[in-house]
Write an enzyme that holds these catalytic residues in place. Structure first.
Site, short mmCIF file in Angstrom:
data_model
loop_
_atom_site.label_atom_id
_atom_site.label_comp_id
_atom_site.label_asym_id
_atom_site.label_seq_id
_atom_site.Cartn_x
_atom_site.Cartn_y
_atom_site.Cartn_z
N HIS A 59 0.93 -1.24 -0.06
CA HIS A 59 0.03 0.12 0.06
C HIS A 59 0.85 1.17 0.02
O HIS A 59 1.57 1.96 1.17
CB HIS A 59 -0.82 0.02 1.21
CG HIS A 59 -1.57 -1.19 1.57
ND1 HIS A 59 -2.68 -1.79 0.76
CD2 HIS A 59 -1.33 -2.17 2.48
CE1 HIS A 59 -3.11 -2.91 1.15
NE2 HIS A 59 -2.51 -3.16 2.15
N TYR A 122 -6.16 0.71 -2.88
CA TYR A 122 -7.57 0.73 -2.66
C TYR A 122 -8.17 2.26 -2.38
O TYR A 122 -9.05 2.75 -1.90
CB TYR A 122 -8.14 0.04 -1.37
CG TYR A 122 -7.22 0.51 -0.20
CD1 TYR A 122 -7.67 1.10 0.74
CD2 TYR A 122 -6.13 -0.42 0.24
CE1 TYR A 122 -7.11 1.41 2.01
CE2 TYR A 122 -5.46 -0.27 1.61
CZ TYR A 122 -6.14 0.76 2.34
OH TYR A 122 -5.34 1.06 3.62
N HIS A 208 -10.90 -6.72 -0.70
CA HIS A 208 -9.94 -6.07 0.48
C HIS A 208 -9.92 -7.27 1.65
O HIS A 208 -8.66 -7.50 1.96
CB HIS A 208 -10.58 -4.96 0.92
CG HIS A 208 -9.50 -4.29 2.05
ND1 HIS A 208 -9.84 -4.73 3.36
CD2 HIS A 208 -8.56 -3.33 2.33
CE1 HIS A 208 -8.88 -4.02 4.11
NE2 HIS A 208 -8.27 -3.30 3.42
N GLU A 236 -5.57 -11.73 9.62
CA GLU A 236 -4.26 -11.16 9.98
C GLU A 236 -4.57 -10.79 11.54
O GLU A 236 -3.22 -10.76 12.26
CB GLU A 236 -4.36 -9.75 9.32
CG GLU A 236 -3.15 -8.88 9.70
CD GLU A 236 -2.91 -7.45 9.01
OE1 GLU A 236 -3.93 -7.00 8.28
OE2 GLU A 236 -1.79 -7.06 9.05
N HIS A 270 -1.19 -12.34 4.51
CA HIS A 270 -1.11 -12.78 5.94
C HIS A 270 -1.36 -14.07 6.32
O HIS A 270 -0.70 -14.85 6.70
CB HIS A 270 -1.89 -11.81 6.88
CG HIS A 270 -1.47 -10.32 6.47
ND1 HIS A 270 -0.33 -9.65 6.62
CD2 HIS A 270 -2.44 -9.03 5.99
CE1 HIS A 270 -0.31 -8.40 6.06
NE2 HIS A 270 -1.60 -8.05 5.82
N ASP A 321 4.11 -4.40 2.56
CA ASP A 321 2.79 -3.90 3.00
C ASP A 321 2.72 -2.50 3.27
O ASP A 321 2.67 -1.55 2.60
CB ASP A 321 2.34 -4.81 4.07
CG ASP A 321 1.03 -4.66 4.50
OD1 ASP A 321 0.22 -3.95 4.36
OD2 ASP A 321 0.60 -5.61 5.34
C1 NGQ Z 1 -4.84 -1.91 4.82
N1 NGQ Z 1 -3.36 -2.94 6.42
O1 NGQ Z 1 -5.89 -2.18 3.95
O2 NGQ Z 1 -3.98 -1.11 4.66
C2 NGQ Z 1 -4.82 -3.02 5.91
C3 NGQ Z 1 -5.49 -2.31 7.06
C4 NGQ Z 1 -7.80 -3.21 7.28
C5 NGQ Z 1 -3.10 -4.24 6.88
N2 NGQ Z 1 -3.79 -4.97 6.95
C6 NGQ Z 1 -6.87 -2.18 7.00
N3 NGQ Z 1 -1.82 -4.48 7.19
O3 NGQ Z 1 -7.24 -4.39 7.04
O4 NGQ Z 1 -9.03 -3.04 7.62
ZN ZN Z 2 -2.38 -4.99 3.33
#
Ligand code: NGQ
Ligand code: ZN
Length: 457
Positions: A59, A122, A208, A236, A270, A321
């Protein structure tokens, strides 16, 4: 016309090989590869070369908030409180800023030995949550950055609809991510146009998470992948496992495997919290587990069941990530070190007598290439000439060769031992530095000054 490379030593699919001649065609693919050759008069001469690594989960924008969430809040800090900080940070990002940040991220990746990136993208809409005139605007910015830096891109437009299981309505902080199946189809089509204008680029899709996309949503958007990769965040956090159990009666990985055709096109990012049954089943699916050790440590996720999963021949790849740090060697060693710390043992993830560095490096080369649908990770005919040359003069590598050199880089080194990087036969890093670093750094610095101008803390 072809370009000839000559490597003093290279890691080929059959192992370390001396005096390797690699002929590369004008599209950047390897035409031929031969051992024990002397360099031709026009050969580009390299020293010790390993294949470029695919970074399967990024990201990009999160690089700009590295270090901004390390102060303890009023309650117990967690992944979820980090996410609140991240959502507030997002409010400030313009398309120009996203492009500037992505370019910096990509040159840092190249300088660390990554030659391809999967951008799990996203942040789609403007600050009010409305689509841009071109729904693919933000994706175009990621593509523009890749065009400048030369990294091979697999763009993964993300489908995001809900705040949690049972179709919980999305929150205000999520407004820039949201689509329904129709607007997502338009977005993917727009993104596809931008990607097709870029060399070495591919496209996939990414629901997502099981929190943000229901099983019906996932089924509805799946045809948009059109044979390309499908990535999803999964299991995760233990909070997600509990919410999934409460909503569906199943754990996340089991629930996904039972309801979608998970195969080698899929990457489960993850997959930290799996029971033994899920671990074995995911390994048997041929999907890739996308591991992000530095981010998983930073966010307090937990430890992936790597020993059981690898014993079951599960496929893995590596991602940076959140980019709290971008360093390939460090990701690989943390993958092993997590297991050492929890098991109080050494050399846990390699077979008897095998180099731990080589074992993990090759597993991630192959899993990363698969997850991004990129012809990379192996120095062989028809693969792209993604070449990472190591700095054998660096003290960390002194006197070493072959697997010992690779172990020394991965366990004792970092990006400073990367001398040059070619993507598709084209030089992108020279003397340890991206050829576009000065301009990319300048744009990044000015973007950050304006993003953080109103930061009072
Ligand atoms: C994200 N990141 O989409 O950036 C996610 C956090 C979520 C990680 N999981 C947001 N490391 O999972 O809702
Ligand atoms: Zn991620």
């Amino acid at each position: 016309m072809s370009t000839e490379f000559h490597c003093a030593q290279a890691l080929l699919p059959d192992g370390w090989t001396d005096q390797v001649r690699i002929q590369v065609d004008p599209t950047g693919l390897i035409k031929s590869i031969e051992a024990n050759q002397s360099p031709g008069p026009d050969a580009i001469r390299l020293g010790t070369v390993v294949p470029g690594m695919a970074n399967l989960h990024s990201h990009a924008f999160q690089r700009a908030m590295a270090g901004l969430s390390e102060r303890r809040g009023p309650g117990a800090d967690s992944f979820w409180s980090w996410r609140d900080v991240m959502y507030r940070f997002i409010d400030r990002l313009t398309p120009e800023a996203v492009e500037a940040i992505a370019a910096l991220v990509q040159i840092e990746m190249l300088e660390a030995g990554y030659t391809a990136v999967g951008e799990f993208h996203y942040l789609h809409h403007d600050q009010t949550g409305a689509a841009y005139d071109d729904p693919g605007e933000m994706g175009a910015r990621i593509c523009a950055a890749a065009g400048r830096t030369g990294i091979a891109l697999t763009l993964l437009p993300v489908f995001y609809r809900h705040a949690g299981f049972n179709d919980a309505p999305a929150s205000h902080g999520q407004r820039r991510f949201l689509n329904d199946a129709d607007s997502f189809a338009a977005l993917v089509e727009a993104a596809r146009k931008h990607v097709s204008a870029l060399s070495h680029a591919r496209i996939g899709i990414a629901p997502h998470s099981l929190r943000a996309a229901s099983m019906n949503d996932i089924s509805a958007i799946l045809p948009l992948a059109d044979g390309g990769p499908v990535h999803i965040h999964i299991a995760e956090q233990t909070g997600e496992v509990e919410a999934c159990l409460a909503a569906t009666g199943q754990r996340p990985v089991r629930y996904l495997l039972d309801h979608q055709p998970v195969d080698e096109r899929w990457c489960l990012v993850h997959a930290t919290h799996m029971d033994t049954d899920e671990t074995i089943a995911l390994a048997a699916s041929s999907a890739v587990a996308g591991l992000c050790p530095l981010t998983e440590a930073s966010l307090g996720d937990g430890l992936f069941p790597a020993v059981d999963y690898l014993a079951a021949k599960g496929r893995i790849g590596i991602g940076s990530d959140s980019h709290i740090r971008i360093d390939l060697a460090e990701e690989i060693r943390l993958l092993e070190y997590g297991q050492r710390l929890s098991r109080r043992a050494r050399n846990v993830l390699a077979g008897t007598g095998a180099s731990t560095g080589r074992t993990l490096f090759e597993a991630c080369l192959s899993g990363g290439a698969q997850a991004l649908a990129q012809p990379t990770g192996r120095l062989a005919p028809a693969q792209r000439a993604d070449l990472v040359e190591l700095e054998t003069d660096h003290p960390v590598l002194a006197g070493r060769s072959g697997d010992t050199l690779l172990d020394s880089w991965l366990f004792a080194g970092d990006a400073r031992q990367v001398r040059s990087v070619h993507v598709g036969g084209r030089c992108r890093v020279h003397a340890g530095q991206s050829l576009v670093r000065p301009e990319v750094e300048n744009a990044y610095r000015s973007a950050l000054h304006s993003i953080l101008a109103d930061e009072t803390a």
